[in-house]
Design an enzyme around this catalytic site. Structure first.
Site, PDB file in Angstrom:
ATOM      1  N   ASP A  22       0.749  -1.260  -0.048  1.00  0.00           N
ATOM      2  CA  ASP A  22       0.089   0.010  -0.028  1.00  0.00           C
ATOM      3  C   ASP A  22       0.744   1.341   0.035  1.00  0.00           C
ATOM      4  OD1 ASP A  22      -2.094  -2.070   0.278  1.00  0.00           O
ATOM      5  OD2 ASP A  22      -2.465  -1.463   2.216  1.00  0.00           O
ATOM      6  N   LYS A  87      -7.561  -3.807  -2.705  1.00  0.00           N
ATOM      7  CA  LYS A  87      -8.144  -4.426  -1.543  1.00  0.00           C
ATOM      8  C   LYS A  87      -8.848  -3.400  -0.761  1.00  0.00           C
ATOM      9  CE  LYS A  87      -3.750  -4.309   1.409  1.00  0.00           C
ATOM     10  NZ  LYS A  87      -4.387  -3.576   2.570  1.00  0.00           N
ATOM     11  N   CYS A 119      -1.723  -2.354   8.193  1.00  0.00           N
ATOM     12  CA  CYS A 119      -1.672  -3.502   7.167  1.00  0.00           C
ATOM     13  C   CYS A 119      -0.538  -4.320   7.171  1.00  0.00           C
ATOM     14  CB  CYS A 119      -1.842  -2.468   5.714  1.00  0.00           C
ATOM     15  SG  CYS A 119      -3.546  -1.747   5.493  1.00  0.00           S
TER      16      CYS A 119
END
Length: 216
Positions: A22, A87, A119
């Protein structure tokens, strides 16, 4: 003996894959030490290219948070770029990623990105539970609040992850100075020496409150 064997298994880098967690545009102004994190992540992508390690990336809600930062240029990896997957789940362990790991036959995961306590944290725990050896690159993870980072890394180490650095990890993957591509590898490390030092000071030294130490 069993404990030693478990520790060695946890530290192994058999059939590795890199996870880029990410590292997206909208986080650029929010994450502590973001430029240093991106610089280390770029170096990790170069190591992946040189050492032929497949790379899997995810993007958290990319419609709202944007794409992976352009500096990483994952397309240059060619077939080594195993995919970038959107996601909404915080963990990277989504069905598409699980399928790709099975396809690759990966046994060890090297993870870097953000946020360390959300995450990255949840991804590592899921991977450990699934039986993977997991290595977290300390000079390539961060959070909005830098104080979160050492707490997250300490918890992940206790859970069984290896907390390492980009340079230590790269040398572990290289393994032997007689390797055919060692000259190119060594040149990359030397060219990045200043960036390596500054990223360690900003992302590891600051987070730990002490000088960084390799876990290898």
């Amino acid at each position: 003996m069993a404990t030693v064997q478990l520790m060695l298994k946890q530290r192994s880098l058999i059939k590795p894959a890199f996870f880029v967690c990410d590292i997206q545009e909208r986080f650029r102004s929010a994450i502590y030490g973001f430029p240093a994190l991106v610089q280390t992540s770029k170096r990790m992508i170069e190591f992946a290219r040189l050492l032929k390690v497949p790379v899997i990336a995810t993007e958290q809600n990319p419609r709202a948070l944007g794409s992976t930062v352009e500096e990483l240029d994952l397309a240059k990896l060619g077939d080594l770029h195993a995919g970038t997957f959107p996601k909404t789940k915080f963990s990277m362990v989504i069905p598409e990623v699980q399928s790709k790991l099975q396809e690759l036959g990966a046994q060890s995961i090297v993870i870097f990105g953000i946020e360390s306590h959300v995450c990255v944290f949840q991804t590592v725990l899921e991977l450990l539970e699934a039986g993977y050896s997991v290595h977290v690159v300390a000079d390539a993870v961060s959070s909005c609040n830098k104080e979160e980072v050492p707490l997250a890394l300490a918890s992940l180490r206790q859970a069984g992850a290896v907390i390492t650095t980009s340079e230590s990890l790269a040398f572990q993957l290289m393994g032997d100075a007689n390797s055919p591509n060692f000259k190119e590898f060594s040149a990359l490390v030397k060219a990045e020496k200043q960036h390596i030092s500054s990223s360690l000071r900003e992302l590891v030294g600051e987070a730990s409150g002490s000088s960084p130490k390799s876990s290898l």
